[in-house]
Design a protein around this motif. Structure first.
Motif, PDB file in Angstrom:
ATOM      1  N   LEU A 345      31.568  25.793   2.634  1.00 15.54           N
ATOM      2  CA  LEU A 345      32.602  25.661   3.650  1.00 15.54           C
ATOM      3  C   LEU A 345      33.629  26.785   3.515  1.00 15.54           C
ATOM      4  N   ALA A 346      34.159  26.990   2.314  1.00 15.31           N
ATOM      5  CA  ALA A 346      35.159  28.038   2.111  1.00 15.31           C
ATOM      6  C   ALA A 346      34.565  29.420   2.343  1.00 15.31           C
ATOM      7  N   THR A 347      33.322  29.616   1.908  1.00 13.67           N
ATOM      8  CA  THR A 347      32.678  30.922   2.073  1.00 13.67           C
ATOM      9  C   THR A 347      32.424  31.217   3.540  1.00 13.67           C
ATOM     10  N   TYR A 348      31.890  30.252   4.273  1.00 13.59           N
ATOM     11  CA  TYR A 348      31.598  30.474   5.687  1.00 13.59           C
ATOM     12  C   TYR A 348      32.875  30.717   6.483  1.00 13.59           C
ATOM     13  N   LEU A 349      33.921  29.975   6.164  1.00 11.37           N
ATOM     14  CA  LEU A 349      35.182  30.180   6.885  1.00 11.37           C
ATOM     15  C   LEU A 349      35.781  31.554   6.579  1.00 11.37           C
ATOM     16  N   PHE A 350      35.605  32.037   5.377  1.00  7.56           N
ATOM     17  CA  PHE A 350      36.093  33.371   5.026  1.00  7.56           C
ATOM     18  C   PHE A 350      35.432  34.433   5.902  1.00  7.56           C
ATOM     19  N   PHE A 351      34.125  34.333   6.070  1.00  7.44           N
ATOM     20  CA  PHE A 351      33.416  35.357   6.840  1.00  7.44           C
ATOM     21  C   PHE A 351      33.574  35.173   8.348  1.00  7.44           C
ATOM     22  N   THR A 352      33.498  33.950   8.836  1.00  6.88           N
ATOM     23  CA  THR A 352      33.658  33.759  10.279  1.00  6.88           C
ATOM     24  C   THR A 352      35.089  34.052  10.709  1.00  6.88           C
ATOM     25  N   GLY A 353      36.056  33.686   9.862  1.00  2.00           N
ATOM     26  CA  GLY A 353      37.442  33.959  10.202  1.00  2.00           C
ATOM     27  C   GLY A 353      37.771  35.439  10.179  1.00  2.00           C
ATOM     28  N   GLY A 354      37.108  36.185   9.295  1.00  2.00           N
ATOM     29  CA  GLY A 354      37.385  37.611   9.203  1.00  2.00           C
ATOM     30  C   GLY A 354      36.596  38.467  10.154  1.00  2.00           C
ATOM     31  N   LEU A 355      35.525  37.916  10.739  1.00  5.71           N
ATOM     32  CA  LEU A 355      34.642  38.738  11.572  1.00  5.71           C
ATOM     33  C   LEU A 355      35.328  39.390  12.765  1.00  5.71           C
ATOM     34  N   PRO A 356      36.136  38.697  13.563  1.00  5.98           N
ATOM     35  CA  PRO A 356      36.698  39.354  14.752  1.00  5.98           C
ATOM     36  C   PRO A 356      37.446  40.648  14.434  1.00  5.98           C
ATOM     37  N   VAL A 358      37.301  42.485  11.577  1.00  2.46           N
ATOM     38  CA  VAL A 358      36.391  43.443  10.948  1.00  2.46           C
ATOM     39  C   VAL A 358      35.479  44.078  11.985  1.00  2.46           C
ATOM     40  N   ALA A 359      34.929  43.268  12.882  1.00  2.00           N
ATOM     41  CA  ALA A 359      34.022  43.793  13.899  1.00  2.00           C
ATOM     42  C   ALA A 359      34.731  44.765  14.831  1.00  2.00           C
ATOM     43  N   ASP A 360      35.969  44.456  15.211  1.00  2.00           N
ATOM     44  CA  ASP A 360      36.713  45.359  16.087  1.00  2.00           C
ATOM     45  C   ASP A 360      36.944  46.705  15.397  1.00  2.00           C
ATOM     46  N   ARG A 361      37.308  46.669  14.117  1.00  2.00           N
ATOM     47  CA  ARG A 361      37.530  47.921  13.391  1.00  2.00           C
ATOM     48  C   ARG A 361      36.226  48.702  13.229  1.00  2.00           C
ATOM     49  N   THR A 379      36.454  52.866   3.759  1.00  2.00           N
ATOM     50  CA  THR A 379      36.850  51.587   4.346  1.00  2.00           C
ATOM     51  C   THR A 379      35.780  51.081   5.298  1.00  2.00           C
ATOM     52  N   ALA A 380      35.161  51.986   6.048  1.00  2.00           N
ATOM     53  CA  ALA A 380      34.074  51.575   6.940  1.00  2.00           C
ATOM     54  C   ALA A 380      32.928  50.972   6.144  1.00  2.00           C
ATOM     55  N   ALA A 381      32.650  51.543   4.979  1.00  2.00           N
ATOM     56  CA  ALA A 381      31.607  50.975   4.125  1.00  2.00           C
ATOM     57  C   ALA A 381      31.979  49.575   3.670  1.00  2.00           C
ATOM     58  N   ALA A 382      33.255  49.370   3.329  1.00  2.00           N
ATOM     59  CA  ALA A 382      33.706  48.041   2.915  1.00  2.00           C
ATOM     60  C   ALA A 382      33.620  47.053   4.075  1.00  2.00           C
ATOM     61  N   LEU A 383      33.942  47.501   5.271  1.00  2.00           N
ATOM     62  CA  LEU A 383      33.824  46.637   6.447  1.00  2.00           C
ATOM     63  C   LEU A 383      32.364  46.250   6.677  1.00  2.00           C
ATOM     64  N   PHE A 386      31.235  43.705   4.126  1.00  2.00           N
ATOM     65  CA  PHE A 386      31.744  42.364   4.451  1.00  2.00           C
ATOM     66  C   PHE A 386      30.794  41.659   5.422  1.00  2.00           C
ATOM     67  N   VAL A 387      30.405  42.347   6.467  1.00  2.00           N
ATOM     68  CA  VAL A 387      29.537  41.733   7.480  1.00  2.00           C
ATOM     69  C   VAL A 387      28.167  41.429   6.895  1.00  2.00           C
ATOM     70  N   LEU A 388      27.623  42.345   6.104  1.00  2.00           N
ATOM     71  CA  LEU A 388      26.309  42.105   5.505  1.00  2.00           C
ATOM     72  C   LEU A 388      26.323  40.894   4.581  1.00  2.00           C
ATOM     73  N   ARG A 389      27.398  40.737   3.823  1.00  2.00           N
ATOM     74  CA  ARG A 389      27.498  39.565   2.950  1.00  2.00           C
ATOM     75  C   ARG A 389      27.493  38.282   3.782  1.00  2.00           C
ATOM     76  N   GLY A 390      28.228  38.295   4.876  1.00  2.00           N
ATOM     77  CA  GLY A 390      28.267  37.125   5.736  1.00  2.00           C
ATOM     78  C   GLY A 390      26.917  36.809   6.344  1.00  2.00           C
ATOM     79  N   LEU A 391      26.161  37.842   6.693  1.00  2.00           N
ATOM     80  CA  LEU A 391      24.821  37.631   7.252  1.00  2.00           C
ATOM     81  C   LEU A 391      23.865  37.080   6.195  1.00  2.00           C
ATOM     82  N   ARG A 392      23.934  37.636   4.996  1.00  2.00           N
ATOM     83  CA  ARG A 392      22.958  37.266   3.972  1.00  2.00           C
ATOM     84  C   ARG A 392      23.130  35.843   3.470  1.00  2.00           C
ATOM     85  N   CYS A 393      24.356  35.328   3.489  1.00  2.00           N
ATOM     86  CA  CYS A 393      24.548  33.957   3.018  1.00  2.00           C
ATOM     87  C   CYS A 393      24.417  32.931   4.146  1.00  2.00           C
TER      88      CYS A 393
END
Length: 430
Positions: A345-356, A358-361, A379-383, A386-393
């Motif tokens: 729950l905490a992990t999914y909310l971290f990634f879904t909450g941060g996606l908008p 991160v995706a815009d940047r 920074t682009a690599a870090a962004l 972030f998205v890849l981690r959210g996809l993989r989990c």
């Protein structure tokens, strides 16, 4: 006419001084690791409860805990202190994860959590555990990562730990190839020599079991003061990483042994104690750019007992998971099936909450459009990471990511690894 005054001999003189350091830097700091990292490691004591269905049982028990103590998004939001709308947005995904792949990394424990009466019993449990792990990874709900935690390399337990590892490997390999996500945890490391000893042991085990050189890797568990700061005032943990000769896969923080060793009172031992934050900050700097990953430790406040006690434990666990993610620790330990709901729950909310954001940047970076934030390649690599981690989990969806960012996993991988992006295809709709 303006012209440069330095000739090739001048430049060659500078190169001669710096080039040797270039080679050392490239060898010691090859870059951040690629590929999937599990969001947690589940530690289960060796013995009767370790069989091929252990992760499935953990998933069932996790779902039972949800049903019994917070069977709806509003109830879970109240139990954890999280926003009800946010919980509802990931509820189905979390339940599906608990049913599909509840444990991402399973570690059978032959150390603190294990209490064998004699060597014969540990031998038998080592063989049984190896067979169980070999079978578990073949199941649909099996863990993509697995292994064992052996006893420490302190003198009284070193040979016992190596014998156990030898027997576990033999049992696993009798069933088939070594699982891709195989790893061994070396606990209570106090010296560089212990890491060197483990490197030597891995090489000898590879020869004994017919494995290709370099196949065996291990995690270093940082749970002693000596592992963080040496007697000479240097950061021992950095030396541990480089002494591993490419075999050290991760550093794992050990909450309670480390805190107790520093004299922190039992009631104050926690993942968020200042002493813990200091140790983890040193670990984080030590592994930066080395290809070695990090894992936070555990909380021993378990979600068991009366409803109020479960809710208190869930609230704490969810907060600690979020806290670790915000600090760049993308993995932690879970010790009880009822911790899995709040882990995801905490992990999914971290990634879904941060996606908008991160995706815009990312889209602005890829499109080279002006914006309120000027991002650099790092920074682009870090962004992208972030998205890849959210996809993989399983927190993020491929279609939504491509629609929001304008790129897919291949493009994100290129960003993370600083490669030229793939040729653009048709723009995603939306």
């Amino acid at each position: 006419m303006t012209r440069a005054r330095l000739d090739d001999a001048d430049l060659a003189a500078v190169d001669a001084l710096v080039a040797p350091a270039d080679a050392v830097l490239a060898a010691r700091y090859p870059g951040d690791p690629t590929g999937r990292q599990p969001v947690h490691t589940v530690y289960v004591p060796a013995g009767e409860q370790v069989d091929d269905d252990i992760t499935g049982r953990w998933g069932e028990l996790a779902l039972q805990a949800v049903t019994e103590y917070a069977g709806s998004p509003p109830a879970m939001a109240e139990a954890t202190g999280l926003d009800a709308g946010a919980v509802a947005s990931v509820w189905d995904a979390v339940l599906a994860k608990l049913g599909r792949q509840p444990v991402e990394d399973l570690r059978v424990d032959f150390e603190d959590g294990y209490d064998a009466p004699d060597d014969a019993r540990e031998d038998a449990d080592a063989v049984a555990s190896g067979r169980a792990l070999a079978a578990a990874v073949t199941r649909d709900d099996g863990p993509p990562f697995c292994g064992v935690r052996i006893k420490s390399f302190e003198a009284p337990t070193r040979r016992r730990g190596l014998r156990t590892l030898d027997l576990v490997l033999a049992a696993v390999l009798e069933a088939g190839p070594l699982p891709d996500g195989w790893v061994v945890t070396l606990p209570k490391v106090t010296s560089v020599e212990q890491v060197l000893g483990m490197v030597e042991a891995c090489a000898r085990l590879e020869r004994a079991h017919g494995l290709e050189p370099g196949r065996l890797r291990f995690e270093v568990q940082v749970e002693t003061a000596q592992a963080v700061l040496g007697a000479d005032g240097t950061a021992t943990v950095a030396r541990l990483v480089h002494a591993g000769a490419g075999r050290v896969s991760a550093l794992h923080y050990g909450t309670y042994d480390y805190s107790a060793g520093l004299g922190v009172p039992a009631a104050q031992q926690s993942l968020e104690h200042p002493a813990a934050d200091h140790a983890k900050a040193v670990m984080q700097v030590a592994v930066a750019g080395t290809g070695v990953r990090l894992s936070d430790g555990s909380t021993n406040v378990l979600p068991v007992g009366p409803r109020d006690d479960v809710h208190v434990a869930w609230r704490l666990h969810a907060r600690l998971v979020r806290r670790a993610l915000e600090r760049g620790y993308y993995q932690g330990w879970d010790l009880h099936p009822a911790q899995l709901p709040t882990r995801y729950l905490a992990t999914y909310l971290f990634f879904t909450g941060g996606l908008p954001t991160v995706a815009d940047r990312l889209r602005r970076y890829l499109d080279r459009r002006a914006g309120g934030i000027l991002d650099e390649p790092a920074t682009a690599a870090a962004l992208g990471a972030f998205v890849l981690r959210g996809l993989r989990c399983g927190a993020l969806d491929d279609a939504e990511v491509e629609r929001r960012t304008g790129t897919d996993r291949t493009g994100l991988d290129a960003l993370v690894q600083r490669r030229p992006p793939p040729a653009p295809g048709p723009s995603p709709a939306g």
